[in-house]
Design an enzyme around this catalytic site. Sequence first.
Site, PDB file in Angstrom:
ATOM      1  N   HIS A  13       0.858  -1.192   0.000  1.00 46.44           N
ATOM      2  CA  HIS A  13       0.000   0.000   0.000  1.00 46.44           C
ATOM      3  C   HIS A  13       0.888   1.233   0.000  1.00 46.44           C
ATOM      4  CE1 HIS A  13      -3.973  -1.888   0.452  1.00 46.44           C
ATOM      5  NE2 HIS A  13      -3.325  -2.823   1.116  1.00 46.44           N
ATOM      6  N   ASN A  49      -0.624  -5.276  -6.455  1.00 45.86           N
ATOM      7  CA  ASN A  49      -1.790  -4.546  -5.963  1.00 45.86           C
ATOM      8  C   ASN A  49      -1.369  -3.505  -4.942  1.00 45.86           C
ATOM      9  OD1 ASN A  49      -2.820  -7.714  -6.270  1.00 45.86           O
ATOM     10  ND2 ASN A  49      -4.130  -6.195  -7.221  1.00 45.86           N
ATOM     11  N   ASP A  63      -5.696 -13.440   1.188  1.00 45.26           N
ATOM     12  CA  ASP A  63      -6.257 -12.120   1.473  1.00 45.26           C
ATOM     13  C   ASP A  63      -7.776 -12.239   1.591  1.00 45.26           C
ATOM     14  OD1 ASP A  63      -6.035  -8.760   0.011  1.00 45.26           O
ATOM     15  OD2 ASP A  63      -6.058  -9.456   2.088  1.00 45.26           O
ATOM     16  N   LEU A  74     -11.008  -3.272  -5.719  1.00 43.41           N
ATOM     17  CA  LEU A  74     -10.908  -4.609  -5.132  1.00 43.41           C
ATOM     18  C   LEU A  74     -10.664  -4.493  -3.640  1.00 43.41           C
ATOM     19  CD1 LEU A  74      -8.656  -6.487  -7.717  1.00 43.41           C
ATOM     20  CD2 LEU A  74     -11.078  -6.828  -7.300  1.00 43.41           C
TER      21      LEU A  74
END
Lengths: 409, 254
Positions: free
Chosen positions: A211, A235, A294, A328
């Site tokens: 992140h 991601n 996840d 997502l």
Amino acid sequence: MPSNKSVSDAPIVQFTNCRILRDHQLQREDLWVREGKILNPEKLFFDEKGSADVQLDCKDSIIAPGFIDVQINGGFGVDFSLATDDFKSGIDLVGQKILSHGVTSFCPTLVTSPSSVYHQVLPQISVRNGGAHGAGILGAHLEGPFISKEKKGAHPEHCLRTFEAGAFQDLLATYGCLDCVQIVTLAPEMRRSSEVIRELTKRGICVSLGHSVANLSQAEEAVQHGATFITHLFNAMLPFHHRDPGIVGLLTSDRIPAGRRVFYGMISDGIHTNPAALRIAHRAHPKGLVLVTDAMAGMGLAPGRHTLGQQVVEIDGLNTYIAGTKTLSGSVATMDTCVRHFQEATGCSVEAALEAASLHPAQLLGIEHKKGTLNYDSDADFLMLNDSLYVQATYIAGKEVWRQDVSGM
Amino acid sequence: MKLIILDNYSQASEWAAKYIRNRIVQFGPGPGRFFTLGLPTGLPRDHPESYHSFMWNNFFKHIDISPENVHILDGNAPDLQAECDAFEEKIKAAGGIELFVGGIGPDGHIAFNEPGSSLVSRTRVKTLAMDTILANARFFDGDLSKVPTMALTVGVGTVMDAREVMILITGAHKAFALYKAIEDGVNHMWTVSAFQQHPNTVFVCDEDATLELKVKTVKYFKGLMLVHNKLVEPLYSMKEMETERSQSKKPYSD
């Protein structure tokens, strides 16, 4: 024949007619177990003059080490980031249900949450061995709140924080208790992250980068200070760019300290990552790939709305988005599905697919001497799978804790 | 002697395996009635390539033998001679060796009974010949200083006491030793030749191992293969052999 009583009274079980994953290969060997650990049959034979008390025919199954999920936010209606009254029974429920997915150890994951949530929830998570009650808990994975605003993904913006002011003390104050924390995901471009990473690493906590909008140099610096993991590669990070590969560049970086390996989590549910991207990562750095689910609260439940910490998410088939958006947010994948999809998408060997979910996470957490392998004297947490990698039975400490219903689906 | 000549290594191994299987079934072992299979001993215990590991991986782990019935000479025993004497006693206690299976060295040795070993020797500590040390160097990363120079071995006399002896010889490098063993006289420089004086010996070899033999010898024994192959035909199970033995058939002998 009874075993030599002077060494141990415990019964010895010999699993025969199976192929076991050992030394990175499927070998036609028997698996011997005593007192919850894998036993060395040669030593038993010559030193103790012992032999098996029970022999079990595995009908030509594959026997692999139990899967280890280092990123799972909940499932079956349970959300680890919600401080409910029955939190403990929630964790127990998930731990028990994931046995059927082949997971024998896991790290309950908390997404970015207000400090009060951490103070209420973390003391209720304790590291414990698995068993018939459920998979073992290795420790919590705290994903946030020290992450980047630009790459928050499904994390709530109002809970994001920095540790500019007090570095590690800020972090400690936010979380409250670090006793059973195993992994912390943070964004390394944040100021004073190096101090925090060093301090966490000193305490044996695995630091993961995620992140984040860090570039490759910032990421490499973080690794030099002790970071060893990347949270769900691709991601919530800058995309790969040929002049600045960003965090993705760690897979082939030449500035990783000698003797260390960078691991990276991949959600191989076919949605979070395009199979072609999965293949690129796998081919670039196969030994670092760690399969994670996840999974969030909706995993195992019917499509519809569920919570993920402070957010509401919507499940639509295999996709999970923040309600009303296309962002997502977690997944509903199960670990065994991820293993199968990974094997199919990359065309890798069965051994490599199984190791990505067992050996590699164990290596990441530095526990491969007792988990993640079928080596002698490691914990007897293992699975029986058929050739298509469907889990038929799950064993923890040598005892069967789940078996596929022959009559059922 | 029966000389069994097969085409190649795999066929020779298979023939020998079937023969041993048939002998065990015919013998009908049971509690207290041991089929004692003798095998030559090897390297000391500590090494990963040790004889124990070799025997475990290639034999014991595939069968249901009880560990108490396995006796391997212990090269680390405090009193080596006592270990050897005790071994001889254990053989006697088990009723003697029923079948001894061994190979032959290029210098004609059986077990570690190197050239010059007494033909009536018993289990003892034996110094190893340089050839053998060189051959074993591969187990010690080629470092000659690490290779043991002594070994415990069953003696020639010990093997002669077995009720039957089977020697496996394959490869051209063993051809001269085979010639010395069966076409020349009994000589302690080629210890395998001692078995010319044993009533029940079987030599199993491949074509290459016969390269130093007289054509006449090879033709003679190849001609007998039709009869010899009957020895490896599938036999009944041990239970059925119980009833067979009561209507005793004479086993083939030369």
